[in-house]
Enzyme design. Sequence first.
Site, PDB file in Angstrom:
ATOM      1  N   CYS A   1       0.875  -1.186   0.000  1.00 58.37           N
ATOM      2  CA  CYS A   1       0.000   0.000   0.000  1.00 58.37           C
ATOM      3  C   CYS A   1       0.906   1.228   0.000  1.00 58.37           C
ATOM      4  O   CYS A   1       1.016   1.939   0.999  1.00 58.37           O
ATOM      5  CB  CYS A   1      -0.916   0.001   1.213  1.00 58.37           C
ATOM      6  N   ALA A   2       1.557   1.477  -1.111  1.00 57.79           N
ATOM      7  CA  ALA A   2       2.741   2.341  -1.116  1.00 57.79           C
ATOM      8  C   ALA A   2       2.480   3.831  -1.306  1.00 57.79           C
ATOM      9  O   ALA A   2       3.311   4.643  -0.911  1.00 57.79           O
ATOM     10  CB  ALA A   2       3.707   1.865  -2.206  1.00 57.79           C
ATOM     11  N   ALA A   3       1.384   4.218  -1.946  1.00 58.71           N
ATOM     12  CA  ALA A   3       1.187   5.633  -2.305  1.00 58.71           C
ATOM     13  C   ALA A   3       1.231   6.537  -1.060  1.00 58.71           C
ATOM     14  O   ALA A   3       0.727   6.158  -0.009  1.00 58.71           O
ATOM     15  CB  ALA A   3      -0.136   5.809  -3.026  1.00 58.71           C
ATOM     16  N   PRO A   4       1.885   7.710  -1.193  1.00 60.69           N
ATOM     17  CA  PRO A   4       2.531   8.270  -2.380  1.00 60.69           C
ATOM     18  C   PRO A   4       3.974   7.807  -2.604  1.00 60.69           C
ATOM     19  O   PRO A   4       4.672   8.338  -3.465  1.00 60.69           O
ATOM     20  CB  PRO A   4       2.497   9.775  -2.106  1.00 60.69           C
TER      21      PRO A   4
ATOM     22  N   GLY B   1       6.605   7.236  -0.078  1.00 60.54           N
ATOM     23  CA  GLY B   1       7.698   7.650   0.802  1.00 60.54           C
ATOM     24  C   GLY B   1       8.528   6.505   1.351  1.00 60.54           C
ATOM     25  O   GLY B   1       9.761   6.515   1.248  1.00 60.54           O
ATOM     26  N   LYS B   2       7.873   5.489   1.913  1.00 59.49           N
ATOM     27  CA  LYS B   2       8.613   4.360   2.492  1.00 59.49           C
ATOM     28  C   LYS B   2       9.301   3.537   1.415  1.00 59.49           C
ATOM     29  O   LYS B   2      10.446   3.092   1.580  1.00 59.49           O
ATOM     30  CB  LYS B   2       7.676   3.476   3.311  1.00 59.49           C
TER      31      LYS B   2
ATOM     32  N   ASP C   1      -4.344  -4.700  -5.997  1.00 56.44           N
ATOM     33  CA  ASP C   1      -5.186  -4.652  -4.816  1.00 56.44           C
ATOM     34  C   ASP C   1      -4.553  -5.529  -3.736  1.00 56.44           C
ATOM     35  O   ASP C   1      -4.407  -6.740  -3.907  1.00 56.44           O
ATOM     36  CB  ASP C   1      -6.589  -5.171  -5.166  1.00 56.44           C
TER      37      ASP C   1
ATOM     38  N   CYS D   1      -0.625   4.700  10.796  1.00 57.26           N
ATOM     39  CA  CYS D   1      -0.463   6.046  11.347  1.00 57.26           C
ATOM     40  C   CYS D   1      -1.609   6.354  12.312  1.00 57.26           C
ATOM     41  O   CYS D   1      -2.203   7.428  12.280  1.00 57.26           O
ATOM     42  CB  CYS D   1      -0.377   7.094  10.238  1.00 57.26           C
TER      43      CYS D   1
END
Length: 449
Positions: free
Chosen positions: A262-265, A267-268, A313, A384
């Site tokens: 679940c990468a967007a945007p 950063g990680k 997904d 988060c």
Amino acid sequence: MTKTINEREIVLEILMEVTENGAYSHRILRDVLTKYQYLDKRERAFITRVTEGTLEHMIEIDYILDRFSKVKVRKMKPVIRNILRTGVYQLKYMDTVPDHAVCSEAVKLSVRKGFSGLKGYVNGVLRSVARRLDSVEYPTEGMEALSVRYSCPEWILKLWQQEYEPDVIEAMLRDFQEEKPLTIRCCLNRMTPEELKTRLEQEGVTVTRHPYLPYAFEISGYDHLEGLESFREGLFAVQDVSSMLAGEVADPQRGAYVIDVCAAPGGKALHIAEKLGGTGYVEARDLTEYKADLIRENIDRSGLENIEAKVQDASVPDPDSERKADLVIADLPCSGLGVLGKKTDLKYKASPEGTESLVHLQRKILNCVQSYVKPGGALIYSTCTVDQAENTGNLYWFLENHPEFKLDDIKDRLCPELRGDVQDGGYIQLLPGIHKCDGFFIARLVRKA
């Protein structure tokens, strides 16, 4: 909107989109400021402060309005409701705007929006607030007192009351309302932290090192990011330290194959690609083409070549990935209750039912993506939020249902200031107001060899 639009009208349109149409304030504010780049720095600062401030203090503002208006806030016409809200925010929190100007500008805006018949009402309410603001009696006990003082829905406070001590809850609430500089990560594939600091200061930016990581800085004193040549060149990335710490806990080894589900945007994923030093490969996945494009935009700015964005997904199994990844990053959709200082409107959109459904979604995704981890590989679970059902609740549910995984010791991967907060050796709950970062949860799980 025309080019003659003033900043108060822009603020009203943003608030209408957020409070009436469900838009996310940080996104729409970013888009609006990009659209109106021709406005000067003072006007842009006014738009940002009044928009964010009105949303941040909205429960308190509505409480005040209900003391001075015969028509209760919930029954007001939406446009008038938001005009009055911005007026009360300016009267209470902005000494630079004279009271008479707040009232007259609100009246003018009411007329411009087609409510000339209510201009007397708007003027009367705001003038009454201006005269008697100091006489407003606030609740003094229980969750209602904290809810009004810090504009936080009572259900969230009651949830936290089951999980945290009262002083911790108030520290978080206080931190959410403090104005903070922007946190950035130096892109070490481009330059050293020392070189970036010098470059930013040459651009007139105020730069302070963050105590947790040598490549993290807090910056302020600039107009907008796109106006900084260093940002356009990809010399730094906007990222909170809590998110950077997830990269430290991940600790990717050279040559690793990494999947961020679940990468967007991005950063990680970009941080980890950078840590691989040009080796290995990071597959940054997300649900839609729009989100994948956000990742690609940041990849292009970074100059990194060992990372690629892909639409996938996370809740649907990918047989081609089974037992192939050295590292899986699962920073999953969550309630966002750890970042209410940055995404203020989340507290109004969240609900107990929504949070419960997120717990089920998180478990569904974890069940799916754990299969991608090869023996000896690691799964990083992070959110988060500070909600324990989404964090430790999910963690121990996962360990119970997947005994082939174990918690991995992360103490030595964190700075000395945080090692005492690591629990069971393998996870940490970061709390705003207690730690110098967003509220964030990080756990490292390893598939037994």
